[in-house]
Design a protein around this motif. Structure first.
Motif, PDB file in Angstrom:
ATOM      1  N   ASP A 137       0.886  -0.982   0.006  1.00  0.00           N
ATOM      2  CA  ASP A 137       0.032  -0.146   0.040  1.00  0.00           C
ATOM      3  C   ASP A 137       0.921   1.230  -0.068  1.00  0.00           C
ATOM      4  O   ASP A 137       0.356   2.265   0.532  1.00  0.00           O
ATOM      5  CB  ASP A 137      -1.000  -0.116   1.072  1.00  0.00           C
ATOM      6  CG  ASP A 137      -1.942  -1.153   1.137  1.00  0.00           C
ATOM      7  OD1 ASP A 137      -2.636  -1.507  -0.169  1.00  0.00           O
ATOM      8  OD2 ASP A 137      -2.491  -1.482   2.197  1.00  0.00           O
ATOM      9  N   VAL A 138       1.908   1.044  -0.552  1.00  0.00           N
ATOM     10  CA  VAL A 138       2.780   2.540  -0.737  1.00  0.00           C
ATOM     11  C   VAL A 138       2.169   3.552  -1.683  1.00  0.00           C
ATOM     12  O   VAL A 138       2.776   4.661  -1.981  1.00  0.00           O
ATOM     13  CB  VAL A 138       4.136   2.053  -1.402  1.00  0.00           C
ATOM     14  CG1 VAL A 138       4.946   1.310  -0.322  1.00  0.00           C
ATOM     15  CG2 VAL A 138       4.287   1.239  -2.521  1.00  0.00           C
ATOM     16  N   ASP A 139       1.032   3.249  -2.245  1.00  0.00           N
ATOM     17  CA  ASP A 139       0.287   4.328  -3.025  1.00  0.00           C
ATOM     18  C   ASP A 139      -0.492   5.308  -1.673  1.00  0.00           C
ATOM     19  O   ASP A 139      -0.785   6.244  -2.444  1.00  0.00           O
ATOM     20  CB  ASP A 139      -0.855   3.707  -3.858  1.00  0.00           C
ATOM     21  CG  ASP A 139      -1.784   2.877  -3.134  1.00  0.00           C
ATOM     22  OD1 ASP A 139      -1.312   2.056  -2.369  1.00  0.00           O
ATOM     23  OD2 ASP A 139      -2.977   2.969  -3.490  1.00  0.00           O
ATOM     24  N   ARG A 140      -0.404   4.908  -0.568  1.00  0.00           N
ATOM     25  CA  ARG A 140      -0.933   5.833   0.257  1.00  0.00           C
ATOM     26  C   ARG A 140       0.259   6.740   0.913  1.00  0.00           C
ATOM     27  O   ARG A 140       1.346   6.272   1.174  1.00  0.00           O
ATOM     28  CB  ARG A 140      -1.515   5.007   1.386  1.00  0.00           C
ATOM     29  CG  ARG A 140      -2.601   4.173   1.078  1.00  0.00           C
ATOM     30  CD  ARG A 140      -3.532   3.559   1.986  1.00  0.00           C
ATOM     31  NE  ARG A 140      -2.929   2.603   2.838  1.00  0.00           N
ATOM     32  CZ  ARG A 140      -3.616   1.515   3.403  1.00  0.00           C
ATOM     33  NH1 ARG A 140      -4.772   0.997   3.150  1.00  0.00           N
ATOM     34  NH2 ARG A 140      -2.831   0.760   4.310  1.00  0.00           N
ATOM     35  N   GLU A 141      -0.049   7.872   1.274  1.00  0.00           N
ATOM     36  CA  GLU A 141       0.931   8.855   1.580  1.00  0.00           C
ATOM     37  C   GLU A 141       1.710   8.235   2.773  1.00  0.00           C
ATOM     38  O   GLU A 141       2.960   8.709   3.146  1.00  0.00           O
ATOM     39  CB  GLU A 141       0.068  10.334   1.829  1.00  0.00           C
ATOM     40  CG  GLU A 141       1.178  11.429   2.349  1.00  0.00           C
ATOM     41  CD  GLU A 141       2.269  11.573   1.190  1.00  0.00           C
ATOM     42  OE1 GLU A 141       3.412  12.036   1.374  1.00  0.00           O
ATOM     43  OE2 GLU A 141       1.928  11.420  -0.028  1.00  0.00           O
ATOM     44  N   VAL A 142       1.074   7.973   3.844  1.00  0.00           N
ATOM     45  CA  VAL A 142       1.669   7.447   5.244  1.00  0.00           C
ATOM     46  C   VAL A 142       2.702   6.440   4.894  1.00  0.00           C
ATOM     47  O   VAL A 142       3.875   6.523   5.586  1.00  0.00           O
ATOM     48  CB  VAL A 142       0.787   7.265   6.145  1.00  0.00           C
ATOM     49  CG1 VAL A 142       1.576   6.580   7.515  1.00  0.00           C
ATOM     50  CG2 VAL A 142      -0.239   8.474   6.809  1.00  0.00           C
ATOM     51  N   GLU A 143       2.243   5.513   4.156  1.00  0.00           N
ATOM     52  CA  GLU A 143       3.067   4.329   3.969  1.00  0.00           C
ATOM     53  C   GLU A 143       4.226   4.701   3.261  1.00  0.00           C
ATOM     54  O   GLU A 143       5.612   4.502   3.473  1.00  0.00           O
ATOM     55  CB  GLU A 143       2.515   3.313   3.316  1.00  0.00           C
ATOM     56  CG  GLU A 143       1.704   2.214   4.094  1.00  0.00           C
ATOM     57  CD  GLU A 143       0.283   2.921   4.218  1.00  0.00           C
ATOM     58  OE1 GLU A 143      -0.008   4.153   3.986  1.00  0.00           O
ATOM     59  OE2 GLU A 143      -0.468   2.180   4.943  1.00  0.00           O
ATOM     60  N   LYS A 144       4.174   5.635   2.239  1.00  0.00           N
ATOM     61  CA  LYS A 144       5.183   6.227   1.337  1.00  0.00           C
ATOM     62  C   LYS A 144       6.128   7.009   2.195  1.00  0.00           C
ATOM     63  O   LYS A 144       7.442   6.842   2.080  1.00  0.00           O
ATOM     64  CB  LYS A 144       4.655   6.949   0.138  1.00  0.00           C
ATOM     65  CG  LYS A 144       5.882   7.270  -0.814  1.00  0.00           C
ATOM     66  CD  LYS A 144       5.063   8.084  -1.856  1.00  0.00           C
ATOM     67  CE  LYS A 144       4.344   7.097  -2.863  1.00  0.00           C
ATOM     68  NZ  LYS A 144       3.715   7.614  -3.943  1.00  0.00           N
ATOM     69  N   ARG A 145       5.701   7.875   2.924  1.00  0.00           N
ATOM     70  CA  ARG A 145       6.736   8.852   3.787  1.00  0.00           C
ATOM     71  C   ARG A 145       7.333   8.139   5.025  1.00  0.00           C
ATOM     72  O   ARG A 145       8.632   8.452   5.117  1.00  0.00           O
ATOM     73  CB  ARG A 145       5.694  10.059   4.503  1.00  0.00           C
ATOM     74  CG  ARG A 145       5.170  10.850   3.442  1.00  0.00           C
ATOM     75  CD  ARG A 145       4.528  12.347   4.008  1.00  0.00           C
ATOM     76  NE  ARG A 145       5.425  12.864   4.764  1.00  0.00           N
ATOM     77  CZ  ARG A 145       4.971  13.825   5.632  1.00  0.00           C
ATOM     78  NH1 ARG A 145       3.851  13.968   6.047  1.00  0.00           N
ATOM     79  NH2 ARG A 145       5.992  14.465   6.429  1.00  0.00           N
ATOM     80  N   TYR A 146       6.754   7.128   5.494  1.00  0.00           N
ATOM     81  CA  TYR A 146       7.268   6.363   6.400  1.00  0.00           C
ATOM     82  C   TYR A 146       8.324   5.489   5.815  1.00  0.00           C
ATOM     83  O   TYR A 146       9.399   5.469   6.671  1.00  0.00           O
ATOM     84  CB  TYR A 146       6.382   5.679   7.645  1.00  0.00           C
ATOM     85  CG  TYR A 146       5.799   6.633   8.616  1.00  0.00           C
ATOM     86  CD1 TYR A 146       6.248   6.507   9.927  1.00  0.00           C
ATOM     87  CD2 TYR A 146       4.958   7.654   8.387  1.00  0.00           C
ATOM     88  CE1 TYR A 146       5.702   7.113  11.204  1.00  0.00           C
ATOM     89  CE2 TYR A 146       4.743   8.654   9.448  1.00  0.00           C
ATOM     90  CZ  TYR A 146       5.264   8.187  10.657  1.00  0.00           C
ATOM     91  OH  TYR A 146       4.622   9.106  11.633  1.00  0.00           O
ATOM     92  N   ALA A 147       8.175   4.922   4.657  1.00  0.00           N
ATOM     93  CA  ALA A 147       9.105   4.163   4.170  1.00  0.00           C
ATOM     94  C   ALA A 147      10.177   4.790   3.723  1.00  0.00           C
ATOM     95  O   ALA A 147      11.485   4.323   3.825  1.00  0.00           O
ATOM     96  CB  ALA A 147       8.345   3.440   2.764  1.00  0.00           C
ATOM     97  N   MET A 148      10.158   6.034   3.036  1.00  0.00           N
ATOM     98  CA  MET A 148      11.273   7.047   3.036  1.00  0.00           C
ATOM     99  C   MET A 148      11.975   7.489   4.155  1.00  0.00           C
ATOM    100  O   MET A 148      13.258   7.573   4.183  1.00  0.00           O
ATOM    101  CB  MET A 148      10.729   8.252   2.090  1.00  0.00           C
ATOM    102  CG  MET A 148      10.194   7.701   0.841  1.00  0.00           C
ATOM    103  SD  MET A 148       9.303   9.253  -0.223  1.00  0.00           S
ATOM    104  CE  MET A 148      10.452  10.210  -0.426  1.00  0.00           C
ATOM    105  N   GLU A 149      11.474   7.505   5.010  1.00  0.00           N
ATOM    106  CA  GLU A 149      12.291   8.045   6.259  1.00  0.00           C
ATOM    107  C   GLU A 149      12.940   6.835   7.243  1.00  0.00           C
ATOM    108  O   GLU A 149      14.006   6.916   7.700  1.00  0.00           O
ATOM    109  CB  GLU A 149      11.114   8.544   7.390  1.00  0.00           C
ATOM    110  CG  GLU A 149      11.862   9.299   8.753  1.00  0.00           C
ATOM    111  CD  GLU A 149      12.635  10.565   8.543  1.00  0.00           C
ATOM    112  OE1 GLU A 149      13.610  10.600   9.375  1.00  0.00           O
ATOM    113  OE2 GLU A 149      12.309  11.116   7.376  1.00  0.00           O
TER     114      GLU A 149
END
Length: 182
Positions: A137-149
């Protein structure tokens, strides 16, 4: 847990597969249906509505702990999954799949604490090797931002549509990682 739980377990015939599930009803249902599965119910203390605040405050709140483990018993860090079974903390996991908890509405627990805690466990690996982390679900903003961090794009080795694959090596001094992941 879900309809594909038995499939995931059979992919790992000589290893340990442990499901961490937020819904006690799902846990009971699937353990009754497939008693060979191993699962624990987990409570999450975060909400999607807190994602931005948690991301901006973790460096202050998630520093060194007195327990000897950066997650276990860590009450200051809201992102630390601090009440998991000892087996989760004591084992070097080769593969971790993040596909829960729910994260599609403001009051849902979201995956913030899971992503942070998985990153800490992967970097805290004691044995040789790396930890493969799959985040759905990296299409969702939270998953994407936390993955990047926390999982770091430099460790991303692939992905398809809504699923990203990271290969995370251990670090030498685990107590240093909560202040500088990527």
């Amino acid at each position: 847990m879900g309809h594909d739980s038995l499939m995931w377990d059979t992919f790992n015939p000589r290893g340990t597969t442990l499901f961490l599930e937020e819904d006690p009803k799902w846990t009971r249902t699937y353990l009754q249906r497939f008693p060979i599965l191993r699962a624990q119910t987990v409570s999450y203390n975060t909400r999607i509505s807190e994602a931005k605040t948690l991301l901006s405050s973790y460096k202050k709140d998630c520093g060194n702990t007195t327990t000897g483990h950066p997650l276990k018993g860590n009450r200051r860090c809201k992102l630390a999954l601090n009440e998991l079974p000892d087996e989760v903390y004591d084992r070097d996991w080769d593969v971790i799949m993040i596909d829960g908890p729910r994260g599609y509405f403001a009051a849902a627990p979201g995956r913030m604490a899971v992503i942070y805690s998985v990153a800490m466990m992967a970097r805290g690996r004691k044995g040789s090797g790396v930890t493969h982390v799959f985040l759905h679900d990296v299409d969702r903003e939270v998953e994407k931002r936390y993955a990047m961090e926390f999982l770091c794009m430099k460790y991303r080795v692939g992905g398809i549509r809504k699923l990203w694959h990271f290969v995370i090596p251990p670090v030498v001094n685990v107590s240093d990682i909560s202040h500088g992941f990527c």
